[in-house]
Enzyme design. Structure first.
Site, mmCIF file in Angstrom:
data_model
loop_
_atom_site.group_PDB
_atom_site.id
_atom_site.type_symbol
_atom_site.label_atom_id
_atom_site.label_comp_id
_atom_site.label_asym_id
_atom_site.label_seq_id
_atom_site.Cartn_x
_atom_site.Cartn_y
_atom_site.Cartn_z
ATOM 1 N N GLU A 1 -9.413 -5.683 -3.554
ATOM 2 C CA GLU A 1 -8.851 -4.584 -2.661
ATOM 3 C C GLU A 1 -10.089 -3.617 -2.397
ATOM 4 O OE1 GLU A 1 -5.528 -3.511 -2.422
ATOM 5 O OE2 GLU A 1 -4.490 -4.657 -3.859
ATOM 6 N N HIS B 1 -7.827 -5.503 0.789
ATOM 7 C CA HIS B 1 -6.749 -4.784 0.625
ATOM 8 C C HIS B 1 -5.888 -5.058 1.963
ATOM 9 C CE1 HIS B 1 -4.022 -1.382 -0.246
ATOM 10 N NE2 HIS B 1 -4.144 -0.921 0.924
ATOM 11 N N SER C 1 0.652 -1.078 -0.076
ATOM 12 C CA SER C 1 0.005 -0.109 -0.036
ATOM 13 C C SER C 1 0.876 1.284 0.158
ATOM 14 C CB SER C 1 -0.970 0.083 1.288
ATOM 15 O OG SER C 1 -2.010 0.972 1.020
#
Length: 555
Positions: free
Chosen positions: A340, A434, A222
């Site tokens: 995600e 995610h 991320s």
């Protein structure tokens, strides 16, 4: 008496060892807890089975007082032996709601946070090094999170280093007065400069822990993956790493230092607005404000932690750097998760009332690209298509693009999609959300103590097997530049027919990751760029009409 005798014997062994060998060799001799000599002084960590573990090693001076919003300065030296057995504080950050999926508050937070942690095999010698850069939107998180414990990766033969870096406005704020006082005339990117300072520390010291200074892999997820992408395009990081692992990166446009760009105000303008919201009339007043107050007020004011295109640390937009071949020419392993956006449902607009309404909105926003869009994201399941659209606009296209560009530069590049779902995630409609790959990458499957409190916990034999395979791939890539697993599929480079690995029930080799996705988004983004417009989340049914002529584009 027994305890005193043991202590005396251990001390005598250590002194005898140190008389003839460097401290790094003593640390691997089995004589008590490991003691290492680094540039700043001696540190004592802990022996955990076959590993030496060192925590809270400062790589830069505390960025407090006049050093707030300055490039990181060298860490102080010390006399004697510094205790390195406990984690240091994370960097100052805002609090998340207790109901957030990503709620996992640090035990301690402080401005004095520029430290790193090391897990190393006790017998390591020229071992590959992985430097882990944590995620958290560049505003939350820290290297001490239990999920990032490097033990399992280190047991596979790497030296794992995790680093802290400044977060939120303390790490990413640009301001006209900060630029004016800078010898380079720039501001912002302090968190990135921290990461570079940590890599310089690794270059200068990691050999003492058994690491190979010529085989360093930067790895992040991320915001950490975004950071690895920043580092790939930063001249200041040149030569400090040799491979890259990017888990769910993005390459949207960033604010430029002093000029508006892509519909965004300049970074200095944003910083001045934040200072006004805090009530600070000048830089001196701003530096006098409590760090937590700065962070909290800036967060409420909508400050977005992100890099600044300053011409120095980040010379140009990420997308342009890859187009022009300015990125680091290193092997790359990158991927994203199939679900995600299941963690980002708040960003989705309401589902249209009918398939016809959905298709009409797409045709308004995409014009002659609408048919290509609807092939990838059909109206037959609008919610799933909307989730996939958001996923690919942020992560999917970005990942495949940097893999493609790295391939074009002549470097081996490997792509994956994490698509594994387990019962606890399926029950909450959070399959492959995610960051969901992290327990698998760090070997924390089934370890409830390491998983953030609001996550569905992965556990089971299938999950353990998949985790083992993924760790094998990651470690072998760090060691050799080629990801391999004895029990897994052969991972071919993307150059071979857009090849990739799908991490579902088990690793499966395939090609053309999401047919039509990359090509459609590439053309969509090309038109946005030419129009000077952002291409981030104004997509799908939210997309404003495309236009070729910038003069005719909506603001």
């Amino acid at each position: 008496m027994l305890d005193m005798k043991v202590t005396t014997d251990v001390l005598r062994i250590m002194l005898a060892c140190a008389a003839f060998l460097p401290f790094s060799a003593c640390a691997r001799s089995g004589a008590g807890e490991p003691i290492i000599q680094i540039e700043q002084g001696r540190i004592q960590g802990e022996r955990e089975g076959a590993l030496n573990v060192f925590k809270n090693i400062p790589f830069a001076a505390p960025p407090v007082g006049d050093l707030r919003w300055q490039a990181p300065q060298p860490a102080a030296v010390w006399e004697g032996i510094r205790d390195a057995s406990s984690f240091g504080p994370s960097c100052v950050q805002p609090a998340l709601p207790a109901t957030s999926l990503y709620y996992d508050p640090p035990i301690e937070a402080s401005e004095d946070c520029l430290s790193l942690n090391i897990w190393a095999p006790a017998d390591a010698k020229n071992a590959p090094v992985i430097v882990w850069i944590h995620g958290g939107s560049l505003r939350i998180g820290g290297a001490a999170e239990p999920l990032y414990d490097g033990s399992e990766l280190a047991r596979r033969g790497v030296v794992l280093v995790s680093v802290n870096y400044r977060l939120g406005p303390l790490g990413w704020l640009a301001h006209p007065e900060l630029s004016a006082e800078s010898p380079n005339g720039v501001s912002g990117n302090y968190g990135l400069l921290d990461q570079i300072a940590a890599l310089e520390w690794v270059r200068d010291n990691i050999a003492e822990f058994g690491g190979d200074t010529e085989n360093v892999t930067i790895m992040g997820e991320s915001a950490g993956a975004l950071s690895t992408t920043y580092l790939m395009t930063s001249p200041l990081a040149e030569g400090l790493f040799h491979k890259v692992i990017a888990q769910s990166t993005g390459i949207r446009a960033k604010p430029e230092l002093s000029q508006p760009a892509y519909g965004m105000p300049s970074a200095e303008t944003i910083g001045a607005m934040v200072a006004a919201a805090i009530g600070a009339e000048d830089l001196e007043a701003l530096r006098a404000v409590d760090a937590q107050k700065i962070t909290d007020v800036a967060t409420k004011a909508g400050f977005v932690s992100q890099g600044t295109i300053d011409g120095l640390a980040l010379p140009t937009q990420l997308i342009e750097a890859f187009d022009e071949g300015r990125q680091a020419k290193t092997p790359l392993l990158a991927g994203f998760n199939s679900g995600e956006a299941r963690a980002y449902r708040a960003l989705l607009p309401p589902v249209p009332e009918s398939a016809a309404a959905y298709e009409a909105a797409i045709r308004r926003g995409y014009g002659d690209l609408a048919d290509d869009f609807l092939k990838v994201y059909p109206s037959s399941d609008m919610e799933e298509s909307m989730l996939a659209t958001l996923r690919d606009a942020i992560f999917g296209w970005s990942v495949e693009r940097i893999v493609d560009k790295q391939t074009q530069s002549g470097q081996p590049a490997f792509m994956y999609i994490f698509d594994h779902c387990y019962p606890a995630a399926r029950e909450r409609d959070l399959c492959a959300f995610h960051a969901n790959e992290l327990p698998f990458v760090f070997g924390k499957v089934g370890d409830v103590s390491a998983i953030p409190p609001n996550w569905p916990v992965p556990k089971g034999d299938k999950e353990a097997a998949l985790s083992s395979a993924m760790m094998d791939y990651w470690v072998s890539f760090a060691a050799t530049g080629t990801p391999q697993s004895a029990g897994g599929a052969q991972w071919r480079p993307y150059s071979e027919d857009q090849s990739y690995i799908l991490f579902g029930e088990e690793p499966v080799a395939d090609h053309d990751p999401v047919p039509g996705m990359y090509e459609m988004h590439e053309e969509f983004v090309r038109r946005r760029r030419e129009a000077g417009q952002q291409w981030f989340i104004s997509v799908g049914i939210n997309a404003v009409p495309l236009c070729e002529d910038k003069a005719d584009c909506p603001d």
